[in-house]
Design a protein around this motif. Structure first.
Motif, PDB file in Angstrom:
ATOM      1  N   LEU A 126       0.515  -1.298  -0.004  1.00 15.17           N
ATOM      2  CA  LEU A 126       0.120   0.510  -0.150  1.00 15.17           C
ATOM      3  C   LEU A 126       1.035   1.269  -0.080  1.00 15.17           C
ATOM      4  N   VAL A 127       0.540   2.090  -1.213  1.00 13.93           N
ATOM      5  CA  VAL A 127       1.325   3.390  -0.745  1.00 13.93           C
ATOM      6  C   VAL A 127       0.158   4.702  -0.886  1.00 13.93           C
ATOM      7  N   SER A 128       0.638   5.682  -1.003  1.00 17.52           N
ATOM      8  CA  SER A 128      -0.356   6.904  -0.576  1.00 17.52           C
ATOM      9  C   SER A 128       0.589   8.045  -1.244  1.00 17.52           C
ATOM     10  N   PHE A 129      -0.311   8.512  -1.484  1.00 14.16           N
ATOM     11  CA  PHE A 129       0.087  10.222  -2.040  1.00 14.16           C
ATOM     12  C   PHE A 129      -0.131  11.000  -1.959  1.00 14.16           C
ATOM     13  N   SER A 130       0.253  12.576  -1.364  1.00 14.99           N
ATOM     14  CA  SER A 130      -0.508  14.152  -1.519  1.00 14.99           C
ATOM     15  C   SER A 130       0.305  15.278  -2.501  1.00 14.99           C
ATOM     16  N   ASP A 131       0.675  15.906  -1.431  1.00 14.78           N
ATOM     17  CA  ASP A 131       2.131  16.288  -2.101  1.00 14.78           C
ATOM     18  C   ASP A 131       3.512  15.556  -1.741  1.00 14.78           C
ATOM     19  N   GLU A 132       3.804  14.690  -1.406  1.00 15.30           N
ATOM     20  CA  GLU A 132       4.733  13.730  -1.429  1.00 15.30           C
ATOM     21  C   GLU A 132       4.176  11.905  -1.292  1.00 15.30           C
ATOM     22  N   ALA A 133       4.799  10.830  -1.515  1.00 15.45           N
ATOM     23  CA  ALA A 133       4.818   9.957  -1.296  1.00 15.45           C
ATOM     24  C   ALA A 133       5.241   8.931  -0.423  1.00 15.45           C
ATOM     25  N   ARG A 134       4.229   7.858   0.043  1.00 14.80           N
ATOM     26  CA  ARG A 134       5.287   7.298   1.513  1.00 14.80           C
ATOM     27  C   ARG A 134       4.323   5.631   0.825  1.00 14.80           C
ATOM     28  N   THR A 135       5.187   4.820   1.396  1.00 16.29           N
ATOM     29  CA  THR A 135       4.640   3.150   1.446  1.00 16.29           C
ATOM     30  C   THR A 135       4.314   3.090   2.603  1.00 16.29           C
ATOM     31  N   GLY A 141       2.878  11.983 -10.089  1.00 14.49           N
ATOM     32  CA  GLY A 141       4.035  10.821 -10.278  1.00 14.49           C
ATOM     33  C   GLY A 141       4.462  10.818  -9.552  1.00 14.49           C
ATOM     34  N   ALA A 142       4.211  11.232  -7.829  1.00  9.40           N
ATOM     35  CA  ALA A 142       5.522  10.462  -7.083  1.00  9.40           C
ATOM     36  C   ALA A 142       4.687   9.514  -5.933  1.00  9.40           C
ATOM     37  N   GLY A 143       3.683   9.543  -6.701  1.00 11.49           N
ATOM     38  CA  GLY A 143       3.159   8.169  -5.777  1.00 11.49           C
ATOM     39  C   GLY A 143       2.811   7.021  -7.017  1.00 11.49           C
ATOM     40  N   VAL A 144       3.011   6.915  -8.354  1.00 14.72           N
ATOM     41  CA  VAL A 144       3.322   6.322  -9.267  1.00 14.72           C
ATOM     42  C   VAL A 144       4.383   6.151  -8.883  1.00 14.72           C
ATOM     43  N   THR A 145       5.609   6.747  -9.024  1.00 17.13           N
ATOM     44  CA  THR A 145       6.772   6.231  -8.595  1.00 17.13           C
ATOM     45  C   THR A 145       7.080   5.510  -7.972  1.00 17.13           C
ATOM     46  N   THR A 146       7.093   6.193  -6.416  1.00 12.26           N
ATOM     47  CA  THR A 146       6.679   5.360  -5.253  1.00 12.26           C
ATOM     48  C   THR A 146       6.159   4.084  -5.345  1.00 12.26           C
ATOM     49  N   GLY A 147       5.110   3.297  -6.376  1.00 13.37           N
ATOM     50  CA  GLY A 147       4.121   2.464  -6.464  1.00 13.37           C
ATOM     51  C   GLY A 147       4.544   1.511  -6.840  1.00 13.37           C
ATOM     52  N   TYR A 148       5.605   2.173  -7.905  1.00 14.64           N
ATOM     53  CA  TYR A 148       6.838   0.543  -9.154  1.00 14.64           C
ATOM     54  C   TYR A 148       7.570   0.369  -8.338  1.00 14.64           C
ATOM     55  N   ARG A 149       8.556   1.620  -7.102  1.00 14.30           N
ATOM     56  CA  ARG A 149       9.651   1.023  -6.779  1.00 14.30           C
ATOM     57  C   ARG A 149       9.368   0.088  -5.483  1.00 14.30           C
ATOM     58  N   THR A 150       8.242   0.106  -5.080  1.00 15.39           N
ATOM     59  CA  THR A 150       7.584  -0.582  -4.057  1.00 15.39           C
ATOM     60  C   THR A 150       7.385  -2.396  -4.560  1.00 15.39           C
ATOM     61  N   ALA A 151       6.780  -2.192  -5.448  1.00  9.68           N
ATOM     62  CA  ALA A 151       6.380  -3.327  -6.347  1.00  9.68           C
ATOM     63  C   ALA A 151       7.302  -3.713  -6.647  1.00  9.68           C
ATOM     64  N   VAL A 186       0.483  -2.645 -10.691  1.00 11.62           N
ATOM     65  CA  VAL A 186      -0.101  -1.464  -9.544  1.00 11.62           C
ATOM     66  C   VAL A 186      -1.331  -1.388 -10.097  1.00 11.62           C
ATOM     67  N   VAL A 187      -1.863  -0.882  -8.750  1.00 11.83           N
ATOM     68  CA  VAL A 187      -3.548  -0.181  -8.919  1.00 11.83           C
ATOM     69  C   VAL A 187      -3.604   1.207  -8.256  1.00 11.83           C
ATOM     70  N   LEU A 188      -3.736   2.034  -9.204  1.00 15.88           N
ATOM     71  CA  LEU A 188      -3.623   3.292  -9.398  1.00 15.88           C
ATOM     72  C   LEU A 188      -5.172   3.652  -8.898  1.00 15.88           C
ATOM     73  N   LEU A 189      -5.759   4.272  -7.574  1.00 19.45           N
ATOM     74  CA  LEU A 189      -6.772   4.633  -7.195  1.00 19.45           C
ATOM     75  C   LEU A 189      -6.922   6.123  -7.697  1.00 19.45           C
TER      76      LEU A 189
END
Length: 534
Positions: free
Chosen positions: A222-231, A261-271, A283-286
């Motif tokens: 699970l990754v969340s993002f707003s102004d920044e992204a975090r796992t 952009g930060a959310g997708v990048t962090t999401g793929y890194r986590t994947a 990766v499932v982006l909502l």
């Protein structure tokens, strides 16, 4: 009439085939066009039906005949090539905007996504890959049950046109444990705009239910993002750890801006960090895709995750939410990110996507799938592919497996609808459709081919037969999308187009005939559109 064509499966050579063409959406860009936006008729050229014995024919003579088209190969202007697309977001978003009393922006209306929102009963293959089904009907003719004189108002030229439907189907989705385990990384938008009811709250509820329905050998991050992204949660095998996943979901709260952009990048890194060999990694982006900080360009975001997509085969599934929705950004990310999109506007739709469809359709049955339709110039004057504007592929790239195609899973159907003007008195072969894909595990290319004859397109459109075959709902969806983007000079009206009121009447009759809730919803949506100014 209905013709099911499921013939000639074979491994294919990787040499390029097909014609050297322009935009395959509207053939003949080098020729003059008529006022209706279709290419002007091309003089007839002798041809024989293309070979269908395995699909290895590349269309050129060997030895001293090289460079000369065989008699069976159509000219370049008679080829149409596109990447497969199973997106449905455009139709879902249009339904929401119409319910709210406004018409969708024509730029967000993609006819293929309207058409593909309706599951078809095409014959299905036993294993990976596709079957090919081809059928069609006249766009204007005396119709059973609707002999009310309406057709008298249709221009004479429309009577020469046919709809040709190319239907592709994958194997049925399995409810049991036949699929490979899944490793799903959920990238959740928690920006301030997601505080609107029906966005983040809907996502959390759906994720909770889905977590309980996935198998013990599946894994979730699970990754969340707003102004920044975090796992929020690294890749975690469910098993006895479902409680950890539920706790992570509960922590999601709306905060600041949207750095997608930060959310997708962090999401793929986590994947990638949680990559599981032998599993389906996705990766499932909502998100509402209203990116307003950080990188907001889809191509730049895709460049950041290119290695993860190419080297590890991680696919993207985009789920759009919200009354204000960044349709163009989400669609671009999914199309170029080896995935597809859908749109949910309420709890029922969200539960269907996350709790029913996603768990069943996690597996892939084909990668980089493309279709090419060759029309016979002996029987066809003009043709136009309806939709797929953003999925066009150069004809010569059909068998170039480096060129991106579409990804499909079990339970999918893909429909391409063409408007075709046949020559007066045409008989015999009209078109051959070929779908090419890579095996999702071995990356070995395969092809399947079907063909259709002129007599299969001669029947009327508005009959019980076409209602039950699914051809009629395909036509209604195409006409509806066409009406919603009318007034935009980029597109011309389809032949045989009906006023919205008449189209709604036909849709209502179709819903009663088929007893389909989805078609009844379509009928209601068309009725809503008739009450709004164009």
């Amino acid at each position: 009439m209905f013709v099911a064509a499921t013939v000639s499966l074979g491994l294919l050579l990787t040499a390029c085939g097909g014609g050297i063409g322009d935009d395959s959406k509207d053939r003949g860009s080098g020729r003059t066009r008529e006022d209706n936006g279709f290419p002007a008729p091309t003089p007839a050229q002798p041809t024989a039906p293309p070979a269908t014995g395995g699909g290895t024919d590349q269309g050129y003579e060997d030895d001293e005949g090289k460079g000369e088209l065989r008699e069976s190969a159509p000219p370049a202007d008679y080829l149409s090539t596109f990447a497969l697309d199973v997106d449905t977001a455009s139709y879902g978003y249009a339904r929401r905007t119409l319910r709210e009393g406004r018409r969708p922006d024509p730029s967000t209306v993609r006819p293929e996504e309207f058409i593909n929102s309706f599951r078809q009963n095409y014959e299905r293959p036993d294993g990976n890959g596709f079957t090919v089904t081809m059928d069609g009907a006249r766009t204007a003719a005396p119709e059973d049950g609707f002999e009310d004189g309406f057709e008298d108002g249709i221009e004479e030229e429309s009577r020469d046109w046919r709809f040709l439907r190319v239907g592709l189907a994958t194997r049925e989705a399995e409810d049991g444990g036949e699929r490979r385990p899944a490793a799903l990384t959920f990238v959740i938008d928690v920006s301030g705009s997601m505080a609107e009811p029906g966005r983040l709250d809907l996502a959390k509820e759906s994720l909770d239910v889905m977590t309980d329905r996935l198998r013990d050998d599946d894994a979730v991050a699970l990754v969340s993002f707003s102004d920044e992204a975090r796992t929020v949660l690294p890749m975690t095998r469910l098993g006895d750890h479902r409680g950890r996943v539920h706790e992570a979901i509960d922590t999601l709260e709306p905060t600041d801006s949207t750095n997608l952009g930060a959310g997708v990048t962090t999401g793929y890194r986590t994947a990638v960090e949680g990559l599981r060999e032998g599993a389906t990694n996705r990766v499932v982006l909502l998100s509402d895709a209203l990116a307003n900080t950080g990188e907001t360009d889809a191509d730049a975001i895709l460049d950041r995750i290119g290695d993860a997509r190419r080297e590890h085969g991680i696919t993207l599934f985009g789920v759009g939410v919200g009354s204000d929705y960044g349709d163009a950004l989400m669609e671009r990310l999914a199309d170029k990110g080896d995935g597809h999109t859908t749109y949910v506007s309420g709890a029922d739709e969200a539960r269907t996507v996350f709790c029913d469809e996603l768990p069943r359709n996690i597996d892939l049955t084909a990668r980089d799938a493309k279709a090419q339709v060759s029309f016979d110039p002996a029987t066809v004057d003009q043709f136009k592919l309806i939709g797929y504007d953003n999925r066009q592929v150069a004809d010569e790239d059909f068998r170039d497996d480096r060129v991106d195609g579409g990804e499909t899973g079990p339970g999918h159907t893909v429909t391409a609808l063409y408007a075709v003007r046949v020559k007066p008195g045409a008989r015999g072969h009209v078109a051959t459709a070929t779908v090419r894909w890579l095996d999702p595990s071995t990356r070995v290319p395969h092809e399947e081919t079907g063909r259709v004859e002129a007599d299969a397109l001669d029947g009327p459109l508005w009959t019980t037969t076409t209602a039950r075959s699914g051809l009629q709902v395909t036509a209604v969806a195409a006409y509806f999308a066409d009406a919603l983007r009318s007034g935009d000079g980029r597109w011309s009206a389809l032949p045989g187009a009906l006023p919205l009121g008449e189209l709604g009447r036909r849709a209502s009759h179709l819903a009663a005939t088929t007893e389909s809730r989805a078609i009844q919803d379509l009928s209601n949506t068309i009725t809503q559109a008739t009450t709004l100014p164009s």
